[in-house]
Design an enzyme around this catalytic site. Structure first.
Site, PDB file in Angstrom:
ATOM      1  N   ALA A 173      36.703   9.944 -11.925  1.00 33.58           N
ATOM      2  CA  ALA A 173      35.327  10.704 -11.151  1.00 33.58           C
ATOM      3  C   ALA A 173      35.069   8.637 -10.089  1.00 33.58           C
ATOM      4  CB  ALA A 173      34.141  11.206 -11.375  1.00 33.58           C
ATOM      5  N   HIS A 180      28.004  12.408 -16.092  1.00 36.88           N
ATOM      6  CA  HIS A 180      28.076  11.066 -17.449  1.00 36.88           C
ATOM      7  C   HIS A 180      27.378  10.215 -17.101  1.00 36.88           C
ATOM      8  CE1 HIS A 180      31.089  11.863 -20.239  1.00 36.88           C
ATOM      9  NE2 HIS A 180      31.855  11.942 -19.429  1.00 36.88           N
ATOM     10  N   GLU A 235      38.544  20.209 -18.530  1.00 38.10           N
ATOM     11  CA  GLU A 235      38.921  19.475 -20.190  1.00 38.10           C
ATOM     12  C   GLU A 235      37.781  20.281 -21.201  1.00 38.10           C
ATOM     13  OE1 GLU A 235      36.162  16.252 -18.554  1.00 38.10           O
ATOM     14  OE2 GLU A 235      37.807  15.865 -16.911  1.00 38.10           O
ATOM     15  N   HIS A 238      34.707  18.067 -22.810  1.00 36.07           N
ATOM     16  CA  HIS A 238      33.383  17.710 -21.969  1.00 36.07           C
ATOM     17  C   HIS A 238      32.794  19.643 -21.864  1.00 36.07           C
ATOM     18  CE1 HIS A 238      31.547  15.521 -18.069  1.00 36.07           C
ATOM     19  NE2 HIS A 238      30.922  16.475 -18.311  1.00 36.07           N
TER      20      HIS A 238
END
Length: 274
Positions: A173, A180, A235, A238
């Site tokens: 990203a 995050h 994902e 995540h």
């Protein structure tokens, strides 16, 4: 219109070309592209991955006692940080502040997620499993490093500058668009299999987390069948902390976070008008 029809209409609207910018959550899906936050795996990890049995990749069914389908989400009260959306089209607010708390391994998370995170990991360990956090809070500088490093590797592989930047965005990203950086998102893997691949979902640790994360205020942020809406590929590692009430509500809705937020916004607005 009941909530299931609303959700169906919402999904159809999200998959149509988006309206111009400035229309709240309706602008989330401009030219969606799969964007992964992952790392290259080593030959050894690839060899280990090959040993795992091939399974059909499906979105996990939430465990526990979901709300009856006719009831659906109830949209509990929540603070702004719980509903804050960060994705390829919604950057982290410039004035966003977070108070971090260090985990035993030295990684940091938003202090509001700390207790529930530790409770979830301990419960997973009590079940005889070995979960491992491989990524937690990231600074803007750290995210920029990861993004630029990916671009550099692609340039070394022969990509033009423009092509490298475009391809890098599919895997790491852009700074300012990673969850995050909120301190509320974590990548959690199995101690025995740490590669960030789809086969992560086949580990016992990941199966347990997918089944129980809702109980501790976390959601699996990027489900397998929602990539066109989230802008992020599947994902199965995540997790995003949104608090226990909101996590249960997202689970009851059967929607990804983008869909849930839009349905919440429209439903609450309609209730105010009535």
């Amino acid at each position: 219109m009941n909530w299931m029809k609303q959700a169906a209409a919402l999904l159809a609207a999200l998959l149509l070309p988006a309206a111009p910018a400035g229309e709240s959550y309706k602008t989330l899906l401009r030219e969606p592209e799969a964007v992964f936050e992952a790392r290259l795996i080593s030959p050894q990890e690839a060899e280990e991955a090959a040993k795992l049995p091939e399974l059909a990749v499906v979105s996990p069914e939430p465990a526990g006692e979901p709300l009856p389908p006719e009831q659906g989400p109830v949209f509990p009260e929540a603070e702004d940080w719980q509903l804050l959306l960060v994705n390829p089209w919604n950057e982290l607010p410039e004035d966003y502040e977070v108070t971090l708390k260090a985990l035993p391994d030295g990684m940091k998370v938003d202090e509001r997620a700390y207790e529930d995170l530790n409770a979830m990991l301990q419960a997973c360990r009590d079940a005889g499993l070995r979960p491992k956090i491989c990524s937690a809070y990231r600074t803007q500088a750290k995210q920029a490093y990861l993004h630029n490093n990916k671009i550099a590797r692609l340039r070394s592989a022969g990509y033009s500058r423009e092509a490298a930047q475009e391809e890098a965005g599919r895997w790491v990203a852009r700074p300012g668009t990673s969850e995050h950086q909120l301190g509320l998102a974590l990548d959690i893997v199995s101690q025995s299999y740490q590669a960030l691949t789809r086969k992560q979902e086949q580990t016992k640790e990941q199966k347990w987390l997918m089944e129980h994360c809702w109980e501790y205020g976390f959601i699996l942020r990027y489900p397998n069948d929602k990539s066109e809406i989230t802008g992020i590929g599947y994902e199965p590692w995540h997790y995003r902390y949104v608090g226990r009430d909101v996590a249960l509500d997202v689970r009851a809705s059967g929607l990804c976070f983008e869909e849930y937020l839009l349905l919440r916004e429209e439903t609450l607005a309609a209730e105010k008008e009535s």
